[in-house]
Design an enzyme around this catalytic site. Structure first.
Site, PDB file in Angstrom:
ATOM      1  N   PHE A 131     140.364  -4.272 -54.386  1.00 34.96           N
ATOM      2  CA  PHE A 131     140.644  -3.554 -55.623  1.00 34.96           C
ATOM      3  C   PHE A 131     140.594  -4.568 -56.748  1.00 34.96           C
ATOM      4  O   PHE A 131     141.399  -5.500 -56.784  1.00 34.96           O
ATOM      5  CB  PHE A 131     142.028  -2.911 -55.518  1.00 34.96           C
ATOM      6  CG  PHE A 131     142.247  -1.747 -56.446  1.00 34.96           C
ATOM      7  CD1 PHE A 131     141.188  -1.014 -56.940  1.00 34.96           C
ATOM      8  CD2 PHE A 131     143.528  -1.376 -56.815  1.00 34.96           C
ATOM      9  CE1 PHE A 131     141.391   0.066 -57.779  1.00 34.96           C
ATOM     10  CE2 PHE A 131     143.744  -0.304 -57.650  1.00 34.96           C
ATOM     11  CZ  PHE A 131     142.681   0.420 -58.132  1.00 34.96           C
ATOM     12  N   GLN A 160     146.506  -2.996 -71.803  1.00 38.11           N
ATOM     13  CA  GLN A 160     145.312  -2.932 -70.970  1.00 38.11           C
ATOM     14  C   GLN A 160     144.495  -1.689 -71.304  1.00 38.11           C
ATOM     15  O   GLN A 160     145.015  -0.571 -71.297  1.00 38.11           O
ATOM     16  CB  GLN A 160     145.716  -2.884 -69.502  1.00 38.11           C
ATOM     17  CG  GLN A 160     144.534  -2.950 -68.567  1.00 38.11           C
ATOM     18  CD  GLN A 160     144.972  -3.188 -67.145  1.00 38.11           C
ATOM     19  OE1 GLN A 160     145.608  -2.339 -66.540  1.00 38.11           O
ATOM     20  NE2 GLN A 160     144.665  -4.351 -66.605  1.00 38.11           N
ATOM     21  N   HIS A 200     141.782   0.478 -69.849  1.00 36.14           N
ATOM     22  CA  HIS A 200     141.124   0.778 -68.569  1.00 36.14           C
ATOM     23  C   HIS A 200     139.642   0.998 -68.844  1.00 36.14           C
ATOM     24  O   HIS A 200     139.284   1.659 -69.817  1.00 36.14           O
ATOM     25  CB  HIS A 200     141.755   2.032 -67.973  1.00 36.14           C
ATOM     26  CG  HIS A 200     141.423   2.256 -66.533  1.00 36.14           C
ATOM     27  ND1 HIS A 200     140.169   2.641 -66.112  1.00 36.14           N
ATOM     28  CD2 HIS A 200     142.187   2.184 -65.409  1.00 36.14           C
ATOM     29  CE1 HIS A 200     140.189   2.780 -64.799  1.00 36.14           C
ATOM     30  NE2 HIS A 200     141.397   2.512 -64.343  1.00 36.14           N
ATOM     31  N   LEU A 253     141.532   9.290 -66.652  1.00 38.60           N
ATOM     32  CA  LEU A 253     140.934   8.206 -65.866  1.00 38.60           C
ATOM     33  C   LEU A 253     140.020   8.681 -64.752  1.00 38.60           C
ATOM     34  O   LEU A 253     140.309   9.663 -64.071  1.00 38.60           O
ATOM     35  CB  LEU A 253     142.036   7.365 -65.221  1.00 38.60           C
ATOM     36  CG  LEU A 253     142.892   6.511 -66.132  1.00 38.60           C
ATOM     37  CD1 LEU A 253     143.705   5.549 -65.284  1.00 38.60           C
ATOM     38  CD2 LEU A 253     142.055   5.747 -67.135  1.00 38.60           C
ATOM     39  N   GLU A 280     139.648   3.435 -60.583  1.00 32.84           N
ATOM     40  CA  GLU A 280     138.884   2.228 -60.282  1.00 32.84           C
ATOM     41  C   GLU A 280     138.429   2.204 -58.832  1.00 32.84           C
ATOM     42  O   GLU A 280     137.553   1.426 -58.471  1.00 32.84           O
ATOM     43  CB  GLU A 280     139.736   0.996 -60.563  1.00 32.84           C
ATOM     44  CG  GLU A 280     139.702   0.602 -62.005  1.00 32.84           C
ATOM     45  CD  GLU A 280     140.384  -0.732 -62.209  1.00 32.84           C
ATOM     46  OE1 GLU A 280     139.739  -1.624 -62.754  1.00 32.84           O
ATOM     47  OE2 GLU A 280     141.548  -0.868 -61.831  1.00 32.84           O
ATOM     48  N   ARG A 340     139.848  -5.796 -64.939  1.00 27.55           N
ATOM     49  CA  ARG A 340     139.817  -4.687 -65.891  1.00 27.55           C
ATOM     50  C   ARG A 340     139.461  -5.147 -67.299  1.00 27.55           C
ATOM     51  O   ARG A 340     138.706  -4.494 -68.010  1.00 27.55           O
ATOM     52  CB  ARG A 340     141.186  -3.996 -65.926  1.00 27.55           C
ATOM     53  CG  ARG A 340     141.416  -3.126 -64.747  1.00 27.55           C
ATOM     54  CD  ARG A 340     142.742  -2.415 -64.842  1.00 27.55           C
ATOM     55  NE  ARG A 340     142.825  -1.447 -63.761  1.00 27.55           N
ATOM     56  CZ  ARG A 340     143.889  -0.721 -63.506  1.00 27.55           C
ATOM     57  NH1 ARG A 340     144.963  -0.846 -64.254  1.00 27.55           N
ATOM     58  NH2 ARG A 340     143.898   0.140 -62.520  1.00 27.55           N
ATOM     59  N   HIS A 352     145.482   2.211 -71.513  1.00 23.93           N
ATOM     60  CA  HIS A 352     145.939   2.611 -70.182  1.00 23.93           C
ATOM     61  C   HIS A 352     147.327   2.113 -69.803  1.00 23.93           C
ATOM     62  O   HIS A 352     148.095   2.844 -69.182  1.00 23.93           O
ATOM     63  CB  HIS A 352     144.924   2.113 -69.157  1.00 23.93           C
ATOM     64  CG  HIS A 352     145.318   2.380 -67.735  1.00 23.93           C
ATOM     65  ND1 HIS A 352     145.637   3.646 -67.280  1.00 23.93           N
ATOM     66  CD2 HIS A 352     145.456   1.552 -66.668  1.00 23.93           C
ATOM     67  CE1 HIS A 352     145.955   3.581 -65.994  1.00 23.93           C
ATOM     68  NE2 HIS A 352     145.857   2.325 -65.599  1.00 23.93           N
ATOM     69  N   ARG A 386     146.619  -7.009 -66.090  1.00 26.38           N
ATOM     70  CA  ARG A 386     147.279  -6.512 -64.873  1.00 26.38           C
ATOM     71  C   ARG A 386     146.246  -6.230 -63.797  1.00 26.38           C
ATOM     72  O   ARG A 386     145.260  -5.554 -64.027  1.00 26.38           O
ATOM     73  CB  ARG A 386     148.053  -5.226 -65.181  1.00 26.38           C
ATOM     74  CG  ARG A 386     148.644  -4.587 -63.926  1.00 26.38           C
ATOM     75  CD  ARG A 386     149.523  -3.408 -64.267  1.00 26.38           C
ATOM     76  NE  ARG A 386     148.768  -2.230 -64.668  1.00 26.38           N
ATOM     77  CZ  ARG A 386     148.185  -1.376 -63.835  1.00 26.38           C
ATOM     78  NH1 ARG A 386     148.228  -1.594 -62.522  1.00 26.38           N
ATOM     79  NH2 ARG A 386     147.553  -0.319 -64.294  1.00 26.38           N
TER      80      ARG A 386
END
Length: 566
Positions: free
Chosen positions: A112, A226, A228, A242, A245, A276, A341, A376
């Site tokens: 991830f 952040q 996204h 969203l 991811e 990200r 995000h 993050r």
């Protein structure tokens, strides 16, 4: 008694810990607990379980977290979370959560974003929803009282210590005066103050920031937000929703309007599995330089993946796109753009127990700060909820039990009551929703993915005008309920969060992680500090503690290469 404000994953996990410790607890949320923001988290939850890659360890998880934070994460906070992560997963299993598993029964873990090993556990692409359901079920087993639809307007403080909170019922306006020995603030971040955001309209409006600051606490790293990489562009009422991811994690490809796989320009090694901040900046740059789609986005394509993979690994993405756009992602690419995000900064807390400057007040989850720094890692937010929900619940229980008596203040209660009375009597010409929209426009225009001094100063000038206009609002509850009063408090929160963000972003004269300054494109080693903000002191610099050798030895140097800015 301990009061928990917020009934998402962080709040419920803390409430469960308190109930299991035999301490009276009340959890209060403005949204229905089944539909808290945690339920939207799709990708997964991180823990170095080493079920797929035996060489993984908490130290490597910590190293990845600090490296990708651009060295702004607090190493003590990072160690607590990464060491405690496996226990967090155990807790969820104990409460009955069904994780995806390998044929031999091991918990499945996938890559991830920028993790060195496969350490993200998941349940399809609805991990957050499954965690939320699991915690709600456990809270019900423990008979934890949960008040839905209650809006907390103020924390009650006397002589530097919290003694409860004040609020009202969103449906009928009934007032609530709640006395508590300790308060755990778990009411989310401030990403709703941008125009395109993954948050829904009545969540993440900066409530936690305002409640904490007005009680005497400070904020840390408010500028580190952040964006996204993959929010959908239409329909208008769902802009920013969203696309997980996990779509990139499973092999999704990003292309610009020319059909180019553009991540090769920005991170040729990791491509779509990059961090990200890099993917969001890459997409922003492609769009800004004229290579975006007609609607101002880029293409995310998973149509080359086997249909079975999409249906089992990305079922929620498939269903969402079908519902919102009648788009079949097994055949067509998805049009996406960066979307606000996650608040990586938040209320200033101590790493050990997430206590604040106010005695008896704690902050956890997206309301808090310390773990994420300037970027993050996907999957870290859900494990943070579990780890600090447990630790802070335990700390609040100990604090509550240590009090010989609870000192209260009649004047503090009177002020909280008068604040609501005054707003209900307000009959000015200004529309609350229009002012909220003005703040969102200002933040989108001047404090988005890329910032500069001129824009930030223009943003502060616009905000000052909006703050003046706020004195002339009209508030009109109606037969449908007291939403208009809630929006008036959301507006107060948004204005405070916007000011903290703009002033801190102005002070951070460098490009680091999610914070891109086109007028300061380099990374400044002297700004390897956290920026702490309050209305009285403005922005101050706080040094980041040293990184232990066992973690730093596993880190590669963080490079600013590839951080192309306009």
């Amino acid at each position: 008694m301990v009061l928990v404000i917020g009934t998402g994953g962080a709040g419920l996990r803390a409430a469960i810990e308190l109930a299991e410790a035999g301490v009276d607890v009340l959890a209060v949320g403005k949204r229905p607990k089944e539909d808290a923001h945690t339920a939207l988290a799709a990708g997964g939850i991180n823990a170095a379980l080493a079920t797929m890659d035996p060489e993984d360890s908490w130290q490597q998880h910590a190293a990845d977290t600090i490296k990708e934070s651009y060295l702004l994460a607090d190493p003590r906070t990072v160690e607590i979370v990464t060491r405690g992560a496996a226990r967090g997963i155990d807790d969820l299993e104990r409460y009955g959560m069904a994780f995806a598993r390998e044929e031999d029964g091991r918990i499945s873990q996938r890559f991830f974003g920028a993790h060195k090993f496969r350490r993200t556990a998941f349940a399809g692409d609805y991990t957050g929803l499954e965690i939320q359901r699991t915690l709600v079920r456990r809270a019900q087993q423990l008979d934890i009282p949960v008040l839905d639809g209650v809006y907390i307007t103020r924390l009650l403080v006397h002589d530097g210590a919290v003694f409860g909170a004040y609020g009202f019922d969103l449906a009928n306006g009934r007032r609530y005066l709640i006395h508590a020995d300790a308060v755990i603030l778990a009411a989310g971040g401030h990403t709703r103050i941008w125009r395109r955001t993954s948050s829904r309209r009545d969540e993440n409006t900066g409530d936690s920031f305002r409640l904490a600051v007005e009680a005497g606490a400070r904020l840390r790293d408010a500028e580190l937000v952040q964006f996204h990489p993959s929010g959908i562009i239409e329909p208008e009422n769902a802009a920013g929703t969203l696309v997980s991811e996990a779509a990139r994690g499973e092999g999704g490809i990003l292309r610009n309007a020319l059909g180019e796989r553009f991540m090769a320009r920005y991170d040729p090694d990791r491509m779509e599995l990059s961090t990200r901040d890099r993917v969001a900046l890459a997409s922003y740059t492609e769009i800004k330089e004229g290579r975006g789609t007609p609607k101002g986005g880029v293409w995310l394509d998973v149509s080359h993946l086997p249909r079975q993979t999409i249906m089992t690994r990305l079922p929620r993405v498939y269903q969402t796109m079908l519902d919102l756009q009648m788009l079949d992602i097994t055949r067509e690419p998805i049009e996406i753009a960066p979307t606000a995000h996650y608040s990586m900064g938040g209320v200033w807390v101590r790493p050990e127990d997430h206590s604040t400057d106010v005695r008896g007040l704690y902050a956890i989850g997206e309301a808090s700060s310390g773990l994420h720094g300037a970027n993050r890692l996907g999957g870290n937010s859900l494990i943070e909820l579990l780890v600090f929900g447990r630790i802070t619940g335990r700390a609040a229980a100990a604090y509550s039990q240590s009090l010989p008596a609870q000192r209260r203040s009649a004047s503090a209660v009177a002020e909280a009551r008068a604040e609501i009375d005054d707003l209900l009597a307000a009959d000015g010409p200004e529309n609350v929703r229009a002012l909220q929209r003005a703040i969102r426009n200002t933040m989108t225009e001047h404090a988005g993915v890329v910032r500069d001094e001129e824009g930030l100063r223009a943003g502060l000038a616009e905000l000052a005008v909006i703050e003046k206009r706020m004195a002339e609002v009209g508030v009109h509850p109606d037969i449908a309920g007291y939403q208009d009063l809630a929006h008036a408090f959301d507006l107060k929160s948004a204005a405070l969060a916007a000011r903290a963000t703009l002033e801190s972003a102005l002070e951070r004269r460098e490009t680091r992680g999610c914070h891109n300054r086109s007028d300061h494109p380099g990374l400044d080693p002297a700004l390897r500090v956290n920026l702490v903000w309050s209305p009285t002191t403005g922005v101050t610099h706080e040094p980041v503690p040293g990184i232990p050798d066992e973690i730093s030895s596993l880190m590669e140097e963080v490079s600013s290469e590839g951080k192309l800015v306009e």
